[in-house]
Motif scaffolding. Structure first.
Motif, PDB file in Angstrom:
ATOM      1  N   TYR A 141      41.461  64.799  52.911  1.00  8.55           N
ATOM      2  CA  TYR A 141      40.800  63.664  53.573  1.00  8.55           C
ATOM      3  C   TYR A 141      40.785  62.446  52.648  1.00  8.55           C
ATOM      4  CZ  TYR A 141      38.606  66.653  57.172  1.00  8.55           C
ATOM      5  OH  TYR A 141      38.372  67.505  58.222  1.00  8.55           O
ATOM      6  N   LYS A 142      40.667  61.283  53.255  1.00 11.58           N
ATOM      7  CA  LYS A 142      40.242  60.092  52.526  1.00 11.58           C
ATOM      8  C   LYS A 142      38.856  59.759  53.054  1.00 11.58           C
ATOM      9  CE  LYS A 142      43.040  56.956  50.993  1.00 11.58           C
ATOM     10  NZ  LYS A 142      43.268  57.417  49.609  1.00 11.58           N
ATOM     11  N   ALA A 143      37.878  60.473  52.521  1.00 15.79           N
ATOM     12  CA  ALA A 143      36.502  60.377  53.009  1.00 15.79           C
ATOM     13  C   ALA A 143      35.712  59.339  52.217  1.00 15.79           C
ATOM     14  CB  ALA A 143      35.811  61.731  52.924  1.00 15.79           C
ATOM     15  N   SER A 144      34.659  58.851  52.819  1.00 18.31           N
ATOM     16  CA  SER A 144      33.801  57.849  52.191  1.00 18.31           C
ATOM     17  C   SER A 144      33.003  58.462  51.046  1.00 18.31           C
ATOM     18  CB  SER A 144      32.841  57.261  53.232  1.00 18.31           C
ATOM     19  OG  SER A 144      31.857  56.469  52.594  1.00 18.31           O
ATOM     20  N   LYS A 145      33.043  57.797  49.910  1.00 19.49           N
ATOM     21  CA  LYS A 145      32.242  58.249  48.767  1.00 19.49           C
ATOM     22  C   LYS A 145      30.775  57.866  48.945  1.00 19.49           C
ATOM     23  CE  LYS A 145      36.213  57.897  45.652  1.00 19.49           C
ATOM     24  NZ  LYS A 145      37.142  57.260  46.591  1.00 19.49           N
TER      25      LYS A 145
END
Length: 329
Positions: free
Chosen positions: A60-64
């Protein structure tokens, strides 16, 4: 006149336009919070290359802001430096994909232009009520140079009208692929046929492909993937050993064993299963256990089943689980 073999035995031929995506790290990471070692991911990467697989969804490119870095592993976020540490500049024909969830990713700021990224495709995942944001995400990723995919999740819980409205909007985006996603492993082959044909009705005339992402709650992930292929789906997801959230996904070893394109090679997959998947089974659990059968039959999110299987002392209390979820649903 001799019949065309394709008309009487299509299972011995192949469609060259059919592409396979490996989702082992991305979906499998939902089992272990994406705490895969670099060695695991690198071994999978080389396996995908050797096996002739077309895409590898590396995470994923998930929100930090939404997900804490100290809780989740590298592959929840897929920062460029971390990915390049494993694949370098990816000097292979294998394309790399990442998933971005509507509402859970900082897509306006975290997505680099394609010429600065090792990724080739961004897969946008969303629920039907998030369709508008998903369309914006698809357009933004396309404008930055990526291939794009629209993955409407939990389609088994969406109404016919909602699905059609969603497809109308997605059809106007630059997404190259629209994926039938059986998030809860609730769908049967007749429903897969109907959905694939519906999706094709919106996608085909606009030059888009239809895909399938199946979960194995009722041990139908492989069968439903074949059914989708039969009716025209040319983008198919699978994972090594079926590794994935809850009941898991369509097993790659079964899918590649079924497909007849000679570019695919199954031996590297068996090697990966032997070296990496079987040892992983000692650490984490996935597969079509009874609790997942039940949630699939009831068309429910598997979170209750996942929770029920956390305590070894409660794992075999099937009737208690069935009574609880049927009372709540």
């Amino acid at each position: 006149m001799t019949p065309d073999p394709k008309d009487i035995a299509p299972w011995i031929t192949y469609r060259p336009e059919l592409k396979v995506l490996d989702c082992t790290v991305r979906d499998g990471g939902l089992v272990n919070d994406h705490h895969f070692s670099d060695d695991f991911v690198k071994a999978l990467y080389h396996t995908c290359v050797e096996a002739g697989i077309d895409y590898m969804e590396i995470g994923y490119k998930a929100s930090k802001r939404v997900f804490q870095r100290d809780r989740f592993g590298t592959w929840k976020f897929c920062d460029e430096d971390d990915v390049r540490r494993v694949v370098g500049d990816n000097p292979t024909s294998l394309k790399l994909a990442a998933m971005m969830d509507a509402g859970k990713s900082d897509w306006k700021t975290d997505l680099l232009p394609k010429d600065r990224s090792v990724f080739d495709m961004i897969r946008v995942a969303f629920y039907v009520h998030q369709t508008v944001e998903a369309c914006e995400m698809i357009k933004a990723a396309h404008e930055k140079g990526y291939e794009t995919s629209a993955n409407l999740m939990a389609v088994s819980q969406a109404t016919e009208v909602e699905i059609e409205q969603c497809l109308e909007l997605v059809a106007e985006t630059p997404a190259q692929v629209v994926v039938v996603v059986d998030s809860f492993g609730a769908l049967y082959t007749e429903q897969i046929e109907r959905l694939v044909k519906k999706y094709l009705g919106y996608a085909k005339e606009r030059g888009k492909e239809v895909g399938i992402h199946a979960h194995n709650n009722q041990q139908l992930a492989f069968a439903n993937t074949i059914e989708a292929i039969i009716h025209g789906a040319n983008r198919v997801d699978a994972s090594m050993g079926g590794l994935g959230r809850g009941a898991g996904n369509c097993p790659m070893e079964l899918l590649i064993g079924f497909l007849r394109n000679p570019k695919f090679r199954i031996r590297p997959i068996y090697q990966f299963l032997q070296d990496w998947i079987e040892p992983l089974r000692a650490e984490v659990e996935w597969g079509p256990y009874v609790q997942y059968n039940i949630t699939g039959q009831l068309n429910l999110h598997p979170r209750a089943a996942i929770e029920a299987r956390k305590n070894p002392e409660d794992r075999n209390k099937y009737v208690e689980f069935y009574d609880r979820v049927t009372a709540e649903s």
